[in-house]
Design a protein around this motif. Structure first.
Motif, mmCIF file in Angstrom:
data_model
loop_
_atom_site.group_PDB
_atom_site.id
_atom_site.type_symbol
_atom_site.label_atom_id
_atom_site.label_comp_id
_atom_site.label_asym_id
_atom_site.label_seq_id
_atom_site.Cartn_x
_atom_site.Cartn_y
_atom_site.Cartn_z
ATOM 1 N N ASP A 149 -6.657 4.336 1.246
ATOM 2 C CA ASP A 149 -6.693 3.073 0.502
ATOM 3 C C ASP A 149 -6.434 3.310 -0.982
ATOM 4 O O ASP A 149 -5.743 2.506 -1.643
ATOM 5 C CB ASP A 149 -8.053 2.401 0.691
ATOM 6 C CG ASP A 149 -8.270 1.965 2.135
ATOM 7 O OD1 ASP A 149 -7.263 1.838 2.864
ATOM 8 O OD2 ASP A 149 -9.438 1.772 2.528
ATOM 9 N N GLN A 201 -2.816 3.821 -1.494
ATOM 10 C CA GLN A 201 -2.119 2.545 -1.344
ATOM 11 C C GLN A 201 -2.255 1.700 -2.605
ATOM 12 O O GLN A 201 -1.286 1.063 -3.061
ATOM 13 C CB GLN A 201 -2.676 1.792 -0.123
ATOM 14 C CG GLN A 201 -2.332 2.424 1.215
ATOM 15 C CD GLN A 201 -0.851 2.333 1.507
ATOM 16 O OE1 GLN A 201 -0.167 1.409 1.069
ATOM 17 N NE2 GLN A 201 -0.341 3.318 2.251
ATOM 18 N N ASP A 202 -3.469 1.684 -3.187
ATOM 19 C CA ASP A 202 -3.666 0.932 -4.429
ATOM 20 C C ASP A 202 -2.820 1.507 -5.561
ATOM 21 O O ASP A 202 -2.228 0.760 -6.367
ATOM 22 C CB ASP A 202 -5.143 0.958 -4.823
ATOM 23 C CG ASP A 202 -6.002 0.180 -3.836
ATOM 24 O OD1 ASP A 202 -5.441 -0.686 -3.130
ATOM 25 O OD2 ASP A 202 -7.220 0.448 -3.764
ATOM 26 N N SER A 226 -9.918 7.409 5.261
ATOM 27 C CA SER A 226 -9.563 6.003 5.048
ATOM 28 C C SER A 226 -9.657 5.635 3.576
ATOM 29 O O SER A 226 -8.794 4.928 3.036
ATOM 30 C CB SER A 226 -10.487 5.113 5.885
ATOM 31 O OG SER A 226 -10.202 3.759 5.650
ATOM 32 N N SER A 227 -10.713 6.118 2.868
ATOM 33 C CA SER A 227 -10.865 5.818 1.444
ATOM 34 C C SER A 227 -9.721 6.416 0.641
ATOM 35 O O SER A 227 -9.152 5.772 -0.249
ATOM 36 C CB SER A 227 -12.211 6.362 0.948
ATOM 37 O OG SER A 227 -13.277 5.755 1.653
#
Length: 244
Positions: free
Chosen positions: A176, A179-180, A172-173
């Motif tokens: 993310d 995505q950033d 998940s990290s």
């Protein structure tokens, strides 16, 4: 051992081999007779034969013939069986003797009670008690081992759950973070396009401004008559204006 001696020994033990053989032979004869009687009845039903006509007599003759043929063969086999039983099954080996009166009355030294038997019984009782205690301890150890196995299984399950949660968190990290990065890259691309568009607009505006200023400063010339009427200074100024 001879037959008379064998018979005497069997008689003393209240055993009668010949009676057993005779009863067996009689039982076989009864079974065979009953079977052929049933065969005759079933044949009469199937052939629809009444007991008063000639066909019934012929059927009876045929049934009797088959019965006698089978009975003769069976008698030969049973006679051989009888001789085998008398010679091998109901015979006494040589040297066999009946127990004496003292042995029959129970005076055999083997039947006397050994004074050490009580000690043996006590030792056996102690061994039984120790065995029972050992079985009890073994059962407790097995129960403890099962409990430890259960706890170990639960711990392994907890560890597996934690590892799975960590893997999910790491995935998940990373997701993310990507995505950033995509969002920042998109924002940077958008701003660069805006800056490029702004620069192009400013360049176009500056070019138009210079062109407008050049047209304002250009001396009035009568171009309707062509370039042949221009003098050299006006022509050079026109070329300079077009090149700017």
């Amino acid at each position: 051992m001879e037959g008379s001696e064998c018979e005497a020994i069997f008689e003393s033990l209240n055993l009668k081999p010949q009676l057993f053989i005779n009863e067996t032979l009689n039982l076989v004869d009864e079974i065979v007779d009953g079977a052929f009687h049933h065969f005759h009845l079933e044949a009469s039903k199937l052939l629809k034969i009444d007991g008063s006509d000639d066909r019934s007599q012929d059927l009876q003759k045929g049934t009797d013939y088959i019965h006698h043929t089978i009975q003769a063969t069976l008698d030969k086999r049973l006679s051989m069986w009888e001789q085998y039983c008398l010679r091998h099954c109901f015979t006494v080996p040589n040297g066999f003797s009946l127990p004496s009166e003292e042995e029959a009355s129970g005076d055999d030294p083997m039947d006397q009670v050994d004074p050490n038997d009580e000690q043996v019984e006590v030792q056996l009782a102690n061994l039984r008690n120790k065995l029972a205690e050992a079985e009890k301890e073994c059962a407790e150890l097995i129960q403890e081992l099962q409990e430890l196995e259960r706890k170990s299984t639960m711990n392994n399950q907890h560890i597996a759950s934690v590892n799975e949660a960590l893997q999910l968190y790491e995935r998940s990290s990373a997701h993310d973070m990507f995505q950033d990065m995509f969002r920042v890259a998109s924002e940077l691309r958008r701003k660069m396009e805006q800056l490029k568009s702004k620069q192009m607009e400013e360049t176009e505006h500056n070019r138009r401004t210079r062109l407008y200023d050049a047209n304002v400063d250009m001396p009035e010339c009568n171009f309707s008559n062509g370039l042949s009427k221009l003098n050299l200074d006006d022509f050079q100024e026109f070329i300079a204006t077009m090149n700017s």
